[in-house]
Scaffold this motif. Structure first.
Motif, PDB file in Angstrom:
ATOM      1  N   LEU A  96     -16.959  -6.839  -1.577  1.00 20.56           N
ATOM      2  CA  LEU A  96     -18.272  -7.487  -1.549  1.00 20.56           C
ATOM      3  C   LEU A  96     -19.217  -6.671  -0.675  1.00 20.56           C
ATOM      4  O   LEU A  96     -18.771  -5.886   0.173  1.00 20.56           O
ATOM      5  CB  LEU A  96     -18.156  -8.910  -0.997  1.00 20.56           C
ATOM      6  CG  LEU A  96     -17.221  -9.831  -1.780  1.00 20.56           C
ATOM      7  CD1 LEU A  96     -17.158 -11.206  -1.113  1.00 20.56           C
ATOM      8  CD2 LEU A  96     -17.668  -9.958  -3.232  1.00 20.56           C
ATOM      9  N   VAL A  97     -20.520  -6.846  -0.864  1.00 24.63           N
ATOM     10  CA  VAL A  97     -21.506  -6.156  -0.027  1.00 24.63           C
ATOM     11  C   VAL A  97     -21.762  -7.026   1.193  1.00 24.63           C
ATOM     12  O   VAL A  97     -22.256  -8.152   1.065  1.00 24.63           O
ATOM     13  CB  VAL A  97     -22.818  -5.910  -0.807  1.00 24.63           C
ATOM     14  CG1 VAL A  97     -23.828  -5.194   0.078  1.00 24.63           C
ATOM     15  CG2 VAL A  97     -22.538  -5.118  -2.077  1.00 24.63           C
ATOM     16  N   PRO A  98     -21.421  -6.534   2.408  1.00 24.68           N
ATOM     17  CA  PRO A  98     -21.432  -7.397   3.595  1.00 24.68           C
ATOM     18  C   PRO A  98     -22.812  -7.908   3.975  1.00 24.68           C
ATOM     19  O   PRO A  98     -22.921  -8.975   4.588  1.00 24.68           O
ATOM     20  CB  PRO A  98     -20.863  -6.495   4.709  1.00 24.68           C
ATOM     21  CG  PRO A  98     -20.916  -5.106   4.182  1.00 24.68           C
ATOM     22  CD  PRO A  98     -20.919  -5.187   2.691  1.00 24.68           C
ATOM     23  N   THR A  99     -23.857  -7.166   3.619  1.00 27.35           N
ATOM     24  CA  THR A  99     -25.214  -7.558   4.041  1.00 27.35           C
ATOM     25  C   THR A  99     -25.845  -8.549   3.077  1.00 27.35           C
ATOM     26  O   THR A  99     -26.906  -9.096   3.370  1.00 27.35           O
ATOM     27  CB  THR A  99     -26.121  -6.314   4.124  1.00 27.35           C
ATOM     28  OG1 THR A  99     -26.029  -5.613   2.874  1.00 27.35           O
ATOM     29  CG2 THR A  99     -25.685  -5.398   5.258  1.00 27.35           C
ATOM     30  N   LEU A 100     -25.217  -8.792   1.936  1.00 26.47           N
ATOM     31  CA  LEU A 100     -25.792  -9.719   0.955  1.00 26.47           C
ATOM     32  C   LEU A 100     -25.149 -11.092   1.061  1.00 26.47           C
ATOM     33  O   LEU A 100     -23.997 -11.224   1.475  1.00 26.47           O
ATOM     34  CB  LEU A 100     -25.590  -9.182  -0.472  1.00 26.47           C
ATOM     35  CG  LEU A 100     -26.252  -7.831  -0.798  1.00 26.47           C
ATOM     36  CD1 LEU A 100     -25.991  -7.461  -2.259  1.00 26.47           C
ATOM     37  CD2 LEU A 100     -27.750  -7.870  -0.512  1.00 26.47           C
ATOM     38  N   HIS A 137     -24.198 -17.987   2.726  1.00 28.91           N
ATOM     39  CA  HIS A 137     -23.332 -17.337   3.713  1.00 28.91           C
ATOM     40  C   HIS A 137     -23.144 -15.863   3.367  1.00 28.91           C
ATOM     41  O   HIS A 137     -23.323 -15.450   2.222  1.00 28.91           O
ATOM     42  CB  HIS A 137     -21.967 -18.019   3.750  1.00 28.91           C
ATOM     43  CG  HIS A 137     -21.980 -19.391   4.348  1.00 28.91           C
ATOM     44  ND1 HIS A 137     -22.735 -20.427   3.851  1.00 28.91           N
ATOM     45  CD2 HIS A 137     -21.309 -19.897   5.416  1.00 28.91           C
ATOM     46  CE1 HIS A 137     -22.546 -21.511   4.582  1.00 28.91           C
ATOM     47  NE2 HIS A 137     -21.683 -21.224   5.538  1.00 28.91           N
ATOM     48  N   ARG A 138     -22.750 -15.069   4.377  1.00 29.79           N
ATOM     49  CA  ARG A 138     -22.372 -13.666   4.148  1.00 29.79           C
ATOM     50  C   ARG A 138     -20.844 -13.620   4.007  1.00 29.79           C
ATOM     51  O   ARG A 138     -20.135 -14.496   4.524  1.00 29.79           O
ATOM     52  CB  ARG A 138     -22.766 -12.776   5.330  1.00 29.79           C
ATOM     53  CG  ARG A 138     -24.137 -13.039   5.862  1.00 29.79           C
ATOM     54  CD  ARG A 138     -25.190 -12.089   5.327  1.00 29.79           C
ATOM     55  NE  ARG A 138     -26.507 -12.690   5.579  1.00 29.79           N
ATOM     56  CZ  ARG A 138     -27.625 -12.374   4.956  1.00 29.79           C
ATOM     57  NH1 ARG A 138     -27.624 -11.435   4.026  1.00 29.79           N
ATOM     58  NH2 ARG A 138     -28.754 -12.960   5.241  1.00 29.79           N
ATOM     59  N   PRO A 139     -20.333 -12.562   3.379  1.00 30.22           N
ATOM     60  CA  PRO A 139     -18.883 -12.458   3.174  1.00 30.22           C
ATOM     61  C   PRO A 139     -18.074 -12.641   4.452  1.00 30.22           C
ATOM     62  O   PRO A 139     -17.019 -13.277   4.433  1.00 30.22           O
ATOM     63  CB  PRO A 139     -18.722 -11.051   2.606  1.00 30.22           C
ATOM     64  CG  PRO A 139     -19.997 -10.803   1.870  1.00 30.22           C
ATOM     65  CD  PRO A 139     -21.071 -11.479   2.683  1.00 30.22           C
ATOM     66  N   SER A 140     -18.578 -12.116   5.592  1.00 30.19           N
ATOM     67  CA  SER A 140     -17.798 -12.196   6.841  1.00 30.19           C
ATOM     68  C   SER A 140     -17.631 -13.634   7.315  1.00 30.19           C
ATOM     69  O   SER A 140     -16.777 -13.909   8.160  1.00 30.19           O
ATOM     70  CB  SER A 140     -18.487 -11.376   7.939  1.00 30.19           C
ATOM     71  OG  SER A 140     -19.766 -11.909   8.210  1.00 30.19           O
ATOM     72  N   GLU A 141     -18.450 -14.551   6.772  1.00 28.57           N
ATOM     73  CA  GLU A 141     -18.344 -15.960   7.170  1.00 28.57           C
ATOM     74  C   GLU A 141     -17.394 -16.741   6.267  1.00 28.57           C
ATOM     75  O   GLU A 141     -17.285 -17.963   6.407  1.00 28.57           O
ATOM     76  CB  GLU A 141     -19.735 -16.613   7.139  1.00 28.57           C
ATOM     77  CG  GLU A 141     -20.725 -15.939   8.081  1.00 28.57           C
ATOM     78  CD  GLU A 141     -22.149 -16.418   7.864  1.00 28.57           C
ATOM     79  OE1 GLU A 141     -22.704 -17.011   8.802  1.00 28.57           O
ATOM     80  OE2 GLU A 141     -22.704 -16.205   6.775  1.00 28.57           O
ATOM     81  N   LEU A 142     -16.742 -16.039   5.327  1.00 33.88           N
ATOM     82  CA  LEU A 142     -15.849 -16.695   4.377  1.00 33.88           C
ATOM     83  C   LEU A 142     -14.405 -16.289   4.620  1.00 33.88           C
ATOM     84  O   LEU A 142     -14.127 -15.207   5.142  1.00 33.88           O
ATOM     85  CB  LEU A 142     -16.220 -16.301   2.941  1.00 33.88           C
ATOM     86  CG  LEU A 142     -17.649 -16.556   2.477  1.00 33.88           C
ATOM     87  CD1 LEU A 142     -17.812 -16.052   1.050  1.00 33.88           C
ATOM     88  CD2 LEU A 142     -17.990 -18.033   2.577  1.00 33.88           C
ATOM     89  N   GLN A 146     -11.967 -17.323  -0.306  1.00 29.26           N
ATOM     90  CA  GLN A 146     -13.349 -17.576  -0.733  1.00 29.26           C
ATOM     91  C   GLN A 146     -14.029 -16.277  -1.144  1.00 29.26           C
ATOM     92  O   GLN A 146     -14.768 -16.235  -2.132  1.00 29.26           O
ATOM     93  CB  GLN A 146     -14.136 -18.242   0.406  1.00 29.26           C
ATOM     94  CG  GLN A 146     -13.718 -19.688   0.664  1.00 29.26           C
ATOM     95  CD  GLN A 146     -14.388 -20.271   1.892  1.00 29.26           C
ATOM     96  OE1 GLN A 146     -14.660 -19.550   2.862  1.00 29.26           O
ATOM     97  NE2 GLN A 146     -14.657 -21.567   1.865  1.00 29.26           N
ATOM     98  N   GLN A 147     -13.765 -15.186  -0.395  1.00 26.45           N
ATOM     99  CA  GLN A 147     -14.372 -13.897  -0.747  1.00 26.45           C
ATOM    100  C   GLN A 147     -13.912 -13.452  -2.133  1.00 26.45           C
ATOM    101  O   GLN A 147     -14.698 -12.954  -2.936  1.00 26.45           O
ATOM    102  CB  GLN A 147     -14.004 -12.840   0.287  1.00 26.45           C
ATOM    103  CG  GLN A 147     -14.678 -13.059   1.632  1.00 26.45           C
ATOM    104  CD  GLN A 147     -14.405 -11.913   2.605  1.00 26.45           C
ATOM    105  OE1 GLN A 147     -14.652 -10.758   2.297  1.00 26.45           O
ATOM    106  NE2 GLN A 147     -13.878 -12.242   3.758  1.00 26.45           N
TER     107      GLN A 147
END
Ligand code: ADP
Ligand code: ADP
Length: 232
Positions: A96-100, A137-142, A146-147
């Motif tokens: 996934l793109v972390p900033t999106l 949410h951003r990927p790092s919050e999943l 979920q990612q």
């Protein structure tokens, strides 16, 4: 109808004495609307088959088709467009793109293609993967599971002819893995889309409609789900 297929596929890595024949004359068709698993021991050629069938790598001999399009007949630009517009990917590492945000990651293939896409389809996908309350949410919050569910939604967002999944549960605990596999199966059944999944995990393969077995770069067996479940 066939969503993707390879015919007499040969893939040789390197040359001379150290050449490795990763695919040694494989012919296999992936029927439209079918969830197919590719199984086999480590080094049997599963990833190579998937990458060549998906147009991520080229065959040394033989032919690979997405629908009626022979991949070897395309120049690099057309191949890139075909991958972008007609193929979806799910990788072990989520990618996934972390900033999106979640929503932006899901619609990324459409945005890259400058396509609006089918809004109802995208909204339905978001519900199918159960991420409506995580869209900003951003990927790092999943969690990892979920990612990977975001990655599944992204793979289907552009209504591709075929989604290729390379060990999609490899980085997940067994419960999250089961969820992602159930999701792949449900998405195939509800949308009549096609999934081709590489896995060495019999539990994962049991979610598929068909299982093809590779050994030493050759197709050694093919079974439909009821038989596969019995054997596994
Ligand atoms: P699997 O996915 O079943 O583990 P692979 O398709 O990754 O199998 O590999 C098949 C064979 O090709 C193995 O012998 C592997 O070492 C070899 N191979 C894979 N990729 C490369 C590469 N880029 N260069 C050289 N050999 C490779
Ligand atoms: P592996 O499962 O072998 O670790 P990778 O995830 O490293 O595979 O990716 C294998 C190949 O797929 C590489 O050639 C890589 O450039 C390509 N690739 C990886 N992610 C994507 C993606 N999101 N879209 C298209 N190609 C990708």
């Amino acid at each position: 109808r066939t969503a993707a297929r390879v015919v007499d596929a040969v893939k040789v890595y390197g040359g001379g004495d150290t050449a490795v024949r990763a695919l040694d004359g494989v012919s296999v068709a992936f029927p439209a609307g079918c969830f197919t698993a590719i199984m086999g021991p480590s080094g049997s050629g599963k990833s190579t088959l998937m990458h060549c069938a998906a147009g991520l790598d080229t065959l040394s001999a033989g032919a690979a088709y997405i629908g009626d399009t022979e991949l070897g007949s395309l120049d690099d630009r057309r191949l890139t467009l075909l991958r972008r517009d007609r193929v979806g990917f799910v990788f072990q590492a989520f990618n996934l793109v972390p900033t999106l945000t979640v929503r932006e990651n899901i619609t990324l293939p459409l945005d890259l293609a400058g396509r609006k896409g089918d809004q109802e389809w995208v909204e339905a996908l978001i519900d199918v993967v159960g991420l409506r309350d995580r869209l900003h949410h951003r990927p790092s919050e999943l969690s990892g599971g979920q990612q990977q569910r975001v990655a599944v939604a992204r793979a289907f967002a552009g209504q591709p002819d075929v989604v290729f999944a390379d060990e999609p549960t490899g980085n997940l605990d067994s419960r999250s893995g089961e969820e992602v596999l159930g999701l792949l199966g449900r998405t195939v059944r509800h949308t009549a889309r096609t999934v081709v999944m590489v896995t060495h995990d019999p539990v994962a393969a049991a979610h598929a409609d068909e299982v093809v077995f590779l050994a030493d770069g050759r197709l050694v067996d093919r079974m439909t789900a009821p038989t596969a479940e019995r054997v596994l």
